[in-house]
Design a protein around this motif. Structure first.
Motif, mmCIF file in Angstrom:
data_model
loop_
_atom_site.group_PDB
_atom_site.id
_atom_site.type_symbol
_atom_site.label_atom_id
_atom_site.label_comp_id
_atom_site.label_asym_id
_atom_site.label_seq_id
_atom_site.Cartn_x
_atom_site.Cartn_y
_atom_site.Cartn_z
ATOM 1 N N LYS A 1 3.085 44.752 -8.552
ATOM 2 C CA LYS A 1 3.248 45.098 -7.145
ATOM 3 C C LYS A 1 1.882 45.438 -6.564
ATOM 4 O O LYS A 1 1.004 45.954 -7.272
ATOM 5 C CB LYS A 1 4.189 46.301 -6.980
ATOM 6 C CG LYS A 1 5.607 46.054 -7.426
ATOM 7 C CD LYS A 1 6.477 47.285 -7.177
ATOM 8 C CE LYS A 1 7.919 47.053 -7.598
ATOM 9 N NZ LYS A 1 8.779 48.240 -7.344
ATOM 10 N N PHE A 2 1.698 45.146 -5.298
ATOM 11 C CA PHE A 2 0.421 45.462 -4.665
ATOM 12 C C PHE A 2 0.600 45.597 -3.158
ATOM 13 O O PHE A 2 1.608 45.193 -2.591
ATOM 14 C CB PHE A 2 -0.615 44.381 -4.964
ATOM 15 C CG PHE A 2 -0.310 43.074 -4.279
ATOM 16 C CD1 PHE A 2 0.473 42.124 -4.888
ATOM 17 C CD2 PHE A 2 -0.787 42.821 -2.996
ATOM 18 C CE1 PHE A 2 0.763 40.933 -4.252
ATOM 19 C CE2 PHE A 2 -0.497 41.627 -2.352
ATOM 20 C CZ PHE A 2 0.277 40.685 -2.989
ATOM 21 N N ASP A 3 -0.386 46.176 -2.530
ATOM 22 C CA ASP A 3 -0.439 46.212 -1.061
ATOM 23 C C ASP A 3 -1.893 46.262 -0.629
ATOM 24 O O ASP A 3 -2.760 46.774 -1.344
ATOM 25 C CB ASP A 3 0.335 47.419 -0.509
ATOM 26 C CG ASP A 3 -0.167 48.740 -1.050
ATOM 27 O OD1 ASP A 3 -1.153 49.265 -0.525
ATOM 28 O OD2 ASP A 3 0.424 49.247 -2.019
ATOM 29 N N LYS A 4 -2.144 45.694 0.555
ATOM 30 C CA LYS A 4 -3.526 45.566 1.008
ATOM 31 C C LYS A 4 -3.555 45.367 2.509
ATOM 32 O O LYS A 4 -2.704 44.665 3.071
ATOM 33 C CB LYS A 4 -4.179 44.368 0.308
ATOM 34 C CG LYS A 4 -5.592 44.060 0.750
ATOM 35 C CD LYS A 4 -6.101 42.787 0.108
ATOM 36 C CE LYS A 4 -7.511 42.445 0.550
ATOM 37 N NZ LYS A 4 -7.980 41.159 -0.038
ATOM 38 N N SER A 5 -4.521 45.961 3.165
ATOM 39 C CA SER A 5 -4.754 45.703 4.588
ATOM 40 C C SER A 5 -5.578 44.432 4.707
ATOM 41 O O SER A 5 -6.558 44.246 3.969
ATOM 42 C CB SER A 5 -5.496 46.868 5.235
ATOM 43 O OG SER A 5 -4.696 48.040 5.238
ATOM 44 N N ILE A 6 -5.182 43.547 5.623
ATOM 45 C CA ILE A 6 -5.902 42.283 5.773
ATOM 46 C C ILE A 6 -6.181 42.007 7.254
ATOM 47 O O ILE A 6 -5.481 42.510 8.131
ATOM 48 C CB ILE A 6 -5.123 41.095 5.171
ATOM 49 C CG1 ILE A 6 -3.819 40.855 5.939
ATOM 50 C CG2 ILE A 6 -4.839 41.327 3.694
ATOM 51 C CD1 ILE A 6 -3.083 39.599 5.516
#
Length: 320
Positions: A242-247
């Motif tokens: 699982k991951f999350d990132k601002s793009i």
């Protein structure tokens, strides 16, 4: 931010395990287990179906459970859960494309969203087929929207999977939530060669929430990889990330930044898998290798009486 879960375990839906299921159910009659408890045992076997083999497991379980316990409604409920969890792909009648059965697309009452039309698909979960298409109802309108952004991501992800996950099915949803665009892209690919005793499943879900300015967003994703080997044994490998990132998002070409981030995380996942496989035979698989019991005599798994006794002993242990 990355969060990973990795496990390998003996498979619960092997032919041997189905023998144990039969023995357990026979013992259940003697110990007066309720129909609900018998149904729970059967449901656990179905929900643990290996990649692409749910229908085979259902067929076997149906021969072991009385119809008064495993009713059509109960069986359909079990199949629905497996189909959603495994992102089963169904062909849309009259078209050349397939749609994944996912939690995002679940409209209830065995109906799922086809975001390409858009329309709802009526699913026969036991046959894993779309048996009818219907127009969306008023209550379903909130599930669709942001069409240009959805199409941009959908096209980009299909090009990406054509190159790196051949044969994968891509289903992309779009909607507006609190004035922000929400694009959810699901990818599913099952591959089987049962004649050579293996099957595998890749499924991923990526959700991009684009801010009102249209130039920034938050991408969250999860990848599940399941592998089943059953030559001279039965083992399932489950890998999750699982991951999350601002793009940054480019208006009019949202798919470009979306795919760039997806590719970055999946390449990291592939590299970490390579590292795991280098040591797996000496660590994980060694721990799964069947050892002799204290009697130093191999257990006769083909002897039905021995299997029945083992099931009885296991049941006694579970009661304690």
């Amino acid at each position: 931010a990355k969060r990973r879960q990795h496990s390998a375990q003996p498979l619960s839906c092997s032919p041997l395990s189905l023998q144990l299921l039969a023995a357990s159910l026979a013992m259940a009659d003697e110990s007066d287990l309720s129909p609900a408890e018998k149904l729970k045992i059967a449901s656990n076997f179905i929900s643990s179906s290996p990649p692409g083999q749910a229908q085979k497991v259902v067929e076997d379980v149906r021969t072991l459970i009385d119809k008064s316990v495993l009713t059509s409604s109960a069986l359909n409920s079990c199949a629905l859960k497996v189909n959603i969890s495994q992102f089963v792909a169904v062909r849309v009648p009259g078209t050349s494309y397939a749609v994944l059965l996912t939690p995002t697309g679940d409209l209830g009452n065995s109906c799922f969203l086809d975001p390409n039309a858009p329309q709802q698909l009526v699913i026969d979960h036991l046959r894993q087929e779309c048996i009818e298409t219907r127009p969306l109802e008023a209550a379903h309108k909130e599930h669709v929207g942001c069409e240009e952004k959805r199409k941009s991501v959908d096209r980009a992800m299909k090009r990406y999977t054509d190159e790196f996950i051949s044969g994968a099915v891509v289903t992309t949803y779009g909607r507006e939530v609190e004035r922000r665009a929400q694009i959810t892209c699901c990818v599913g690919r099952v591959n089987m060669n049962l004649g050579n005793f293996w099957s595998g499943l890749w499924r991923s879900e990526w959700k991009l929430v684009i801010e009102a300015n249209g130039r920034s967003g938050r991408l969250e994703g999860r990848v599940h990889c399941d592998v089943h080997y059953f030559e001279d044994g039965n083992v399932q490998l489950h890998d999750k990330l699982k991951f999350d990132k601002s793009i940054d998002v480019q208006p009019g070409d949202e798919g470009a930044s979306f795919v760039s981030s997806v590719s970055e995380f999946e390449q990291a996942l592939m590299a970490s898998m390579e590292d795991i496989y280098q040591t797996m035979s000496e660590s994980v698989l060694n721990g799964l290798r069947r050892r002799l019991p204290i009697t130093k005599v191999k257990f006769d798994w083909d002897n039905k009486a021995s299997v029945h006794k083992l099931a009885a002993d296991l049941q006694k242990q579970s009661v304690r």
